[in-house]
Write an enzyme that holds these catalytic residues in place. Structure first.
Site, PDB file in Angstrom:
ATOM      1  CG  ASN A 213      -0.196  -0.096   2.513  1.00 21.48           C
ATOM      2  OD1 ASN A 213       0.579   0.780   2.846  1.00 21.48           O
ATOM      3  ND2 ASN A 213      -0.403  -1.177   3.260  1.00 21.48           N
ATOM      4  N   PRO A 310      -3.232 -11.466  10.539  1.00 21.73           N
ATOM      5  CG  PRO A 310      -1.217 -11.953  11.602  1.00 21.73           C
ATOM      6  CD  PRO A 310      -1.922 -12.075  10.282  1.00 21.73           C
ATOM      7  CG  ASP A 311      -5.947  -6.088  14.318  1.00 21.76           C
ATOM      8  OD1 ASP A 311      -5.003  -5.471  14.860  1.00 21.76           O
ATOM      9  OD2 ASP A 311      -6.973  -5.528  13.908  1.00 21.76           O
ATOM     10  CG  PHE A 332      -1.411   6.075  13.930  1.00 21.23           C
ATOM     11  CD1 PHE A 332      -0.735   5.995  15.137  1.00 21.23           C
ATOM     12  CD2 PHE A 332      -1.308   7.242  13.179  1.00 21.23           C
ATOM     13  CE1 PHE A 332       0.027   7.057  15.601  1.00 21.23           C
ATOM     14  CE2 PHE A 332      -0.544   8.309  13.631  1.00 21.23           C
ATOM     15  CZ  PHE A 332       0.120   8.222  14.833  1.00 21.23           C
TER      16      PHE A 332
END
Ligand code: CTP
Length: 413
Positions: A213, A310-311, A332
């Site tokens: 990204n 996974p977070d 964030f």
């Protein structure tokens, strides 16, 4: 604007080949908004001319205690009285030995001796051959100068002008500037350990392709830098970005979300603060091909399927350390719209006491940002400004929260 803007620094040069770097340092200080008064020893004038330093500082250079341009002929008193610091760069082995004994036979050492110690700190950037630096006499002198309250910067390592390789090079101009900024930054995070994730992650499709990204990592790197300047012990876990590592920060490079989670789990024990600025990819290809996927003549495109990553933040926020308040977690949120609503919901979903919202498309790759700090009691805006300044404000805010809520913070309602 640099935190050095508006400061008044006496830049002293003693004799050493590293004096060529002092020209660059002087220029960088002036660019940062510092008023620079250059003072040179006679030995320094063999390596750098006063004309060069005058042109770069925009002020007449002083080289002699007998210079009559200053009122009452007392350059050694008047030139340093308004100074925020005297910075001697390069500080030669001989100059440091002289300072140690309180000798004052030329203007620069006389000024150092005559300065009001409580108001005008003295900072030295040593520069010398590696054998001179390693010599027990120099090391003894450095230890004693530090004990006398003089701030001695590190030396660099590498090729030396004499052809040898080792410790003793003067730090580069931008390194000295960064250490100087750190010197003037209030140490609100001394004794704290801060772990920061930054940048994007990269999820491989095959050995030559992947998805990632637009995160530049700049905000996370600014936070790591600000935390270190505030006195914290900082570890930065960085996705694939080519940014320069802030001085004094331990950096761990990772590529995928999975690598980032592993690195976080290795480093998070014993941390006091976790700041997750990384733009972690939400999904990764279910199967990463071991060999490059080739086109064939059928015109068929590869069919990609994804699994969720996974977070990392939510995982850390669920840990015992975070739940008991020993670890303060900050998330964030990069949103495109409805910042307050999304950030408020995300803070609760992630289970963190503080969530910092920003508008992603407005800030990706930029040096500026605007932040919205959302906690259980509401939201506070840090208005648009350079990322480095916002990072300093955020670190101050976090330090206040650590003091105010020690042991009692939680996610709240
Ligand atoms: N984060 C994380 N691990 C993930 C995804 C996000 O640690 N797999 C962290 C980010 O570093 C950030 C926060 O969670 O601190 C929010 O990230 P963001 O991408 O805005 O949120 P998502 O959970 O991905 O939600 P959405 O994409 O739906 O907005």
């Amino acid at each position: 604007m640099s935190t050095l803007a508006g400061k008044h620094i006496v830049l002293g040069l003693s004799g050493g080949i590293a004096a060529y770097k002092s020209a660059e340092l002087c220029r960088a200080l002036v660019k940062a908004g510092v008023t620079v008064q250059v003072v040179m020893t006679e030995a320094a004038e063999h390596f750098m001319t006063a004309v060069t330093m005058q042109a770069l500082s925009g002020k007449p250079v002083f080289t002699s205690q007998w210079d009559s341009r200053e009122p009452s002929n007392m350059a050694h008193i008047h030139l340093s009285r308004d100074a925020d610091a005297i910075l001697v760069a390069p500080a030669s082995a001989d100059f440091m030995a002289k300072l140690l004994h309180g000798r004052a036979d030329e203007l620069l050492s006389l000024m150092c001796l005559a300065r009001p110690i409580a108001q005008v700190p003295l900072i030295l950037a040593p520069a010398m051959n590696r054998e001179m630096w390693a010599n027990p006499a120099t090391q003894r002198n450095v230890a004693q100068l530090k004990a006398d309250g003089i701030h001695v910067l590190d030396v660099g390592q590498g090729d030396q002008a004499c052809g040898e390789t080792g410790d003793g090079r003067m730090l580069e101009a931008e390194e000295i500037l960064e250490d100087l900024e750190a010197f003037f930054t209030p140490k609100v995070l001394t004794g704290k350990s801060v772990l920061v994730t930054a940048g994007p992650t990269y999820e491989a499709i095959d050995p030559v392709r992947g998805i990632t990204n637009l995160s530049s990592g700049k905000m996370g790197f600014a936070i790591a830098r600000a935390a270190r300047m505030a006195g914290a012990d900082v570890t930065l876990i960085a996705g694939p970005v080519s940014l320069h590592t802030p001085r004094g920060v331990k950096r761990v490079n990772v590529r995928s979300a999975h690598d980032m989670l592993q690195a976080v789990q290795v480093h998070v024990p014993d941390q006091g603060v976790f700041v997750a600025t990384a733009a972690v990819a939400d999904w990764r290809p279910a199967n990463s091909a071991e060999q490059k996927i080739k086109k064939d003549s059928s015109g068929q495109t590869p069919q990609l399927s994804f699994v969720e990553n996974p977070d990392i933040l939510a995982t850390v926020a669920q840990s015992a350390a975070a739940q008991t308040g020993a670890l303060f977690c900050v998330g964030f949120a990069a949103e495109s719209h409805d910042l307050l609503a999304h950030a408020t919901a995300k803070r609760i979903r992630k289970g963190v006491p503080l969530l910092v919202g920003n508008i992603g498309p407005d800030t990706f790759g930029q040096d500026d940002n605007a932040l919205l700090l959302v906690d259980a009691s509401g939201a506070r805006e840090l208005p648009h400004g350079p990322k480095q300044e916002l990072a300093v404000q955020l670190m101050t805010d976090i330090a206040n929260r650590l003091t105010l809520h020690a042991g009692s913070f939680g996610v709240g309602g």
